[in-house]
Motif scaffolding. Structure first.
Motif, PDB file in Angstrom:
ATOM      1  N   SER A 116       0.845  -1.195   0.000  1.00 51.61           N
ATOM      2  CA  SER A 116       0.000   0.000   0.000  1.00 51.61           C
ATOM      3  C   SER A 116       0.880   1.244   0.000  1.00 51.61           C
ATOM      4  N   LEU A 117       0.344   2.266  -0.608  1.00 50.27           N
ATOM      5  CA  LEU A 117       0.988   3.581  -0.629  1.00 50.27           C
ATOM      6  C   LEU A 117      -0.106   4.589  -0.327  1.00 50.27           C
ATOM      7  N   THR A 118       0.063   5.327   0.768  1.00 51.65           N
ATOM      8  CA  THR A 118      -0.977   6.262   1.186  1.00 51.65           C
ATOM      9  C   THR A 118      -0.378   7.602   1.575  1.00 51.65           C
ATOM     10  N   ARG A 119      -1.211   8.635   1.403  1.00 53.89           N
ATOM     11  CA  ARG A 119      -0.823   9.978   1.818  1.00 53.89           C
ATOM     12  C   ARG A 119      -1.125  10.108   3.306  1.00 53.89           C
ATOM     13  N   MET A 120      -0.171  10.600   4.069  1.00 55.20           N
ATOM     14  CA  MET A 120      -0.337  10.777   5.510  1.00 55.20           C
ATOM     15  C   MET A 120      -0.795  12.209   5.799  1.00 55.20           C
ATOM     16  N   ASP A 121      -1.178  12.463   7.046  1.00 53.02           N
ATOM     17  CA  ASP A 121      -1.698  13.784   7.434  1.00 53.02           C
ATOM     18  C   ASP A 121      -0.690  14.907   7.222  1.00 53.02           C
ATOM     19  N   ASP A 122       0.588  14.619   7.360  1.00 51.96           N
ATOM     20  CA  ASP A 122       1.609  15.659   7.187  1.00 51.96           C
ATOM     21  C   ASP A 122       2.034  15.801   5.727  1.00 51.96           C
ATOM     22  N   ASP A 123       1.256  15.225   4.813  1.00 53.24           N
ATOM     23  CA  ASP A 123       1.472  15.269   3.362  1.00 53.24           C
ATOM     24  C   ASP A 123       2.669  14.419   2.927  1.00 53.24           C
ATOM     25  N   SER A 124       3.177  13.590   3.823  1.00 50.92           N
ATOM     26  CA  SER A 124       4.193  12.636   3.399  1.00 50.92           C
ATOM     27  C   SER A 124       3.471  11.426   2.824  1.00 50.92           C
ATOM     28  N   LEU A 125       4.223  10.537   2.213  1.00 47.12           N
ATOM     29  CA  LEU A 125       3.675   9.297   1.678  1.00 47.12           C
ATOM     30  C   LEU A 125       4.255   8.131   2.457  1.00 47.12           C
ATOM     31  N   LEU A 126       3.447   7.100   2.644  1.00 49.68           N
ATOM     32  CA  LEU A 126       3.887   5.914   3.365  1.00 49.68           C
ATOM     33  C   LEU A 126       3.673   4.693   2.479  1.00 49.68           C
ATOM     34  N   LEU A 127       4.788   4.074   2.093  1.00 48.50           N
ATOM     35  CA  LEU A 127       4.759   2.808   1.370  1.00 48.50           C
ATOM     36  C   LEU A 127       4.916   1.701   2.402  1.00 48.50           C
ATOM     37  N   MET A 128       4.019   0.720   2.353  1.00 44.97           N
ATOM     38  CA  MET A 128       4.142  -0.434   3.236  1.00 44.97           C
ATOM     39  C   MET A 128       4.089  -1.695   2.388  1.00 44.97           C
ATOM     40  N   VAL A 129       5.059  -2.573   2.615  1.00 46.34           N
ATOM     41  CA  VAL A 129       5.090  -3.890   1.987  1.00 46.34           C
ATOM     42  C   VAL A 129       5.196  -4.894   3.124  1.00 46.34           C
ATOM     43  N   ALA A 130       4.175  -5.728   3.239  1.00 45.29           N
ATOM     44  CA  ALA A 130       4.104  -6.682   4.350  1.00 45.29           C
ATOM     45  C   ALA A 130       3.849  -8.072   3.810  1.00 45.29           C
ATOM     46  N   ASP A 131       4.435  -9.061   4.480  1.00 42.26           N
ATOM     47  CA  ASP A 131       4.122 -10.450   4.151  1.00 42.26           C
ATOM     48  C   ASP A 131       3.707 -11.164   5.434  1.00 42.26           C
ATOM     49  N   ASN A 132       3.029 -12.281   5.281  1.00 42.30           N
ATOM     50  CA  ASN A 132       2.641 -13.076   6.447  1.00 42.30           C
ATOM     51  C   ASN A 132       3.527 -14.316   6.549  1.00 42.30           C
ATOM     52  N   GLY A 133       4.795 -14.124   6.238  1.00 41.59           N
ATOM     53  CA  GLY A 133       5.765 -15.211   6.261  1.00 41.59           C
ATOM     54  C   GLY A 133       6.369 -15.434   7.632  1.00 41.59           C
ATOM     55  N   ILE A 134       7.600 -15.939   7.625  1.00 42.79           N
ATOM     56  CA  ILE A 134       8.251 -16.367   8.862  1.00 42.79           C
ATOM     57  C   ILE A 134       8.862 -15.218   9.666  1.00 42.79           C
ATOM     58  N   GLY A 135       8.868 -14.029   9.106  1.00 38.40           N
ATOM     59  CA  GLY A 135       9.408 -12.873   9.826  1.00 38.40           C
ATOM     60  C   GLY A 135      10.898 -12.718   9.584  1.00 38.40           C
ATOM     61  N   LYS A 136      11.360 -11.530   9.841  1.00 38.39           N
ATOM     62  CA  LYS A 136      12.760 -11.192   9.613  1.00 38.39           C
ATOM     63  C   LYS A 136      13.351 -10.700  10.919  1.00 38.39           C
TER      64      LYS A 136
END
Length: 183
Positions: A116-136
């Motif tokens: 997901s890529l979303t605009r935040m309240d401070d006008d920054s952008l937040l890219l999130m890439v998540a998996d439901n794997g074994i973790g890092k």
């Protein structure tokens, strides 16, 4: 370019070299999808990212022959970025999806990667890439020295962003950066 890399890969027997060529091929395809979207789009110099992420994810899943066991979801609103920002975000996302496919689902029959890529309240952008794997393990983020990791770090600096890794039922990578969004 991607076809040339595929031809080269077909002649290589060393698995490490094949993996490096495949990674390069995926990077080229990530930029190729952006150019394809530019030609098909209504705005010159702007890319709608949700559709781009869906196409990118599909191509990477196919290159790993993982489309039957891994799902990519993009729960985000439409968001348009300028071409320069889209290329950097696309290459970062390519590397993060690739890492998930290589490491997160070892010993698992299926999994999900969410982008997901979303605009935040401070006008920054937040890219999130998540998996439901074994973790890092958090230490790994500091000690990695591969080309993909270096590329992500370089592009993060180019975007003047901040990159964080978290373990939350898998791995969650967040990239927060300030960039104008085309309206």
């Amino acid at each position: 370019m991607s076809s040339l890399l595929a031809l080269q890969s077909a002649k290589v027997t060393d698995p490490n070299v094949q993996e490096a060529i495949q990674a390069s091929q995926n990077r080229v395809q990530s930029m190729g999808i952006i150019h394809q979207k530019l030609y098909q789009g209504k705005q010159l110099g702007a890319i709608e990212m949700r559709d781009y992420f869906n196409n990118l994810g599909e191509n990477i899943l196919n290159s790993f022959d993982a489309a039957s066991r891994i799902t990519i979801e993009c729960p985000m609103p439409e968001l348009v970025l300028d071409i320069d920002t889209a290329v950097s975000v696309g290459l970062i996302t390519n590397e993060l999806i690739t890492n998930s496919l290589k490491y997160a689902f070892v010993g698992r029959d299926n999994g999900t990667i969410r982008i997901s890529l979303t605009r935040m309240d401070d006008d920054s952008l937040l890219l999130m890439v998540a998996d439901n794997g074994i973790g890092k393990q958090p230490v790994e983020a500091v000690n990695e020295t591969g080309f993909g990791t270096q590329l992500v770090e370089l592009l993060t600096r180019q975007l003047e962003g901040t990159l964080t890794y978290e373990n939350q039922n898998g791995t969650l990578v967040k990239l927060r950066f300030k960039r104008p969004v085309i309206t």
